[in-house]
Design a protein around this motif. Structure first.
Motif, mmCIF file in Angstrom:
data_model
loop_
_atom_site.group_PDB
_atom_site.id
_atom_site.type_symbol
_atom_site.label_atom_id
_atom_site.label_comp_id
_atom_site.label_asym_id
_atom_site.label_seq_id
_atom_site.Cartn_x
_atom_site.Cartn_y
_atom_site.Cartn_z
ATOM 1 N N ILE A 259 30.014 49.153 90.349
ATOM 2 C CA ILE A 259 28.880 48.828 91.201
ATOM 3 C C ILE A 259 28.644 49.977 92.179
ATOM 4 O O ILE A 259 29.581 50.663 92.586
ATOM 5 N N ILE A 260 27.379 50.188 92.525
ATOM 6 C CA ILE A 260 26.999 51.280 93.415
ATOM 7 C C ILE A 260 26.453 50.697 94.708
ATOM 8 O O ILE A 260 25.563 49.834 94.693
ATOM 9 N N MET A 261 26.995 51.177 95.815
ATOM 10 C CA MET A 261 26.629 50.659 97.128
ATOM 11 C C MET A 261 26.047 51.768 97.991
ATOM 12 O O MET A 261 26.299 52.954 97.760
ATOM 13 N N HIS A 262 25.279 51.369 98.984
ATOM 14 C CA HIS A 262 24.713 52.318 99.945
ATOM 15 C C HIS A 262 24.341 51.525 101.193
ATOM 16 O O HIS A 262 23.678 50.495 101.090
ATOM 17 N N PRO A 263 24.753 51.975 102.388
ATOM 18 C CA PRO A 263 24.435 51.221 103.600
ATOM 19 C C PRO A 263 22.977 51.338 104.026
ATOM 20 O O PRO A 263 22.517 50.575 104.881
ATOM 21 N N GLY A 264 22.240 52.300 103.444
ATOM 22 C CA GLY A 264 20.844 52.509 103.794
ATOM 23 C C GLY A 264 20.702 53.245 105.121
ATOM 24 O O GLY A 264 21.624 53.256 105.933
ATOM 25 N N PRO A 265 19.565 53.858 105.340
ATOM 26 C CA PRO A 265 18.478 54.015 104.365
ATOM 27 C C PRO A 265 18.836 55.024 103.282
ATOM 28 O O PRO A 265 19.551 55.996 103.548
ATOM 29 N N VAL A 266 18.348 54.794 102.072
ATOM 30 C CA VAL A 266 18.642 55.658 100.933
ATOM 31 C C VAL A 266 17.673 56.837 100.909
ATOM 32 O O VAL A 266 16.464 56.643 100.998
ATOM 33 N N ASN A 267 18.204 58.029 100.807
ATOM 34 C CA ASN A 267 17.377 59.208 100.572
ATOM 35 C C ASN A 267 17.340 59.442 99.063
ATOM 36 O O ASN A 267 18.213 60.102 98.499
ATOM 37 N N ARG A 268 16.352 58.866 98.415
ATOM 38 C CA ARG A 268 16.264 58.942 96.959
ATOM 39 C C ARG A 268 16.135 60.401 96.501
ATOM 40 O O ARG A 268 15.383 61.177 97.082
ATOM 41 N N GLY A 269 16.899 60.726 95.480
ATOM 42 C CA GLY A 269 16.869 62.078 94.948
ATOM 43 C C GLY A 269 17.778 63.046 95.670
ATOM 44 O O GLY A 269 17.887 64.208 95.279
ATOM 45 N N VAL A 270 18.432 62.569 96.738
ATOM 46 C CA VAL A 270 19.382 63.421 97.461
ATOM 47 C C VAL A 270 20.804 62.941 97.158
ATOM 48 O O VAL A 270 21.495 63.516 96.335
ATOM 49 N N GLU A 271 21.236 61.853 97.804
ATOM 50 C CA GLU A 271 22.577 61.349 97.513
ATOM 51 C C GLU A 271 22.599 60.413 96.309
ATOM 52 O O GLU A 271 23.656 60.134 95.756
#
Length: 311
Positions: A259-271
């Motif tokens: 599973i992939i997690m991210h606390p946000g905000p997501v910088n799409r295309g970067v991390e």
């Protein structure tokens, strides 16, 4: 009597039993958010003040919704709307709020240690909603809740935290929390973004994305904390993304059910590759949903309410 102390200022104050108590309570309260009438009278008559002196969307709204679903009275205060902008000290602002007899003060502040300071001078409970680059305990708790919900356990899992470890309060709280619950944690990122004493936290340190996510059950991606950097710690976003941005091509190194997690905000295309953020592997929106349940549990446990399940 609750196992919890008056305040939650750091994840380090919680042992295995305290974390399990919070997660179990959150699991029982999560059902409230699925009802047609999303409210229980558990904290009727209680007052929660959200004092946010740093920008926030998810955390502030999550705490507000959590309080209202427990029927508490909620007051939201932002930095531009306080006497702090006129020169009043944080301690004096907090004392004035205390004089109005709230039950819980939730604070986000750009300075590390601000919640601890207030916990020592206020009689109401204080919850740390993020203090500088120090800690974000409620984010770690909702992350652990999500992991346990998706994986059935935390102990024994291999968890990789990738990105700006040095400046991430989320990483710091998660490392302490996940290690307390028995997970095996690896952190990875550019050498300039890894604390020199990282291994002393009981984690494995890697400077290679592929190595870090090998056989991982959970991959937690972090945003680059540019606002906390005194100088650039990498040549360019393009180069950072090339070496530490997670894409579909990398997932064969992890476990199939990762599973992939991210606390946000997501910088799409970067991390994180944009398509991957929207994939079945991603539980990012589940984290947001679970944040309400976990914060409901904390407010309930600290305010000492009695849950009535009837509508």
């Amino acid at each position: 009597m609750s196992l919890l102390s008056k305040d939650l200022v750091t994840i380090r104050q919680l042992g295995n039993k305290e974390i399990e108590l919070i997660l179990d309570c959150a699991a029982s309260l999560k059902e409230v958010s699925t009802r047609e009438i999303k409210k229980v009278p558990a904290l009727r008559g209680k007052t929660i003040v959200n004092l946010f002196l740093e920008p926030s969307t998810r955390t502030r709204v999550s705490f507000e919704i959590a309080a209202k679903r427990l029927s508490a009275d909620t007051i939201n205060v932002s930095g531009t709307g306080t006497s702090i902008s006129k020169g009043e000290t944080l301690a004096d602002t907090a004392r004035n709020i205390q004089a109005m007899n709230p039950d819980i003060l939730v604070i986000r502040h750009p300075a590390a240690g601000a919640p601890l300071l207030l916990s020592k001078i206020l009689t109401c409970s204080v919850i740390n909603a993020g203090d500088g680059a120090h800690e974000h305990p409620t984010q770690a708790l909702l992350d652990m809740f999500t992991i346990r919900e998706k994986k059935g356990r935390i102990a024994g899992l291999k968890i990789a935290i990738i990105g700006d470890i040095s400046h991430s309060r989320v990483a710091r709280s998660n490392i302490w929390g996940l290690r307390t619950m028995g997970a095996e944690v690896t952190v990875a990122g550019p050498p300039t973004m890894i604390p020199v004493d990282a291994e002393s936290l009981g984690v494995k340190v890697s400077y290679d994305l592929i190595d870090a996510i090998k056989d991982a059950d959970v991959i937690m991606m972090l945003r680059i904390q540019r606002e906390r950097m005194a100088e650039s710690l990498f040549p360019s976003l393009r180069e950072y993304s090339r070496y530490f941005g997670l894409g579909y091509r990398h997932l064969k190194q992890a476990r199939p059910e990762v599973i992939i997690m991210h606390p946000g905000p997501v910088n799409r295309g970067v991390e994180l590759e944009s398509a991957l953020a929207d994939s079945d592997h991603a539980v990012i929106l589940d984290q947001v949903t679970n944040g309400v349940a976990v914060r409901m549990a904390l407010l309930y446990l600290l305010a000492g309410g009695i849950i009535e399940t009837g509508n």
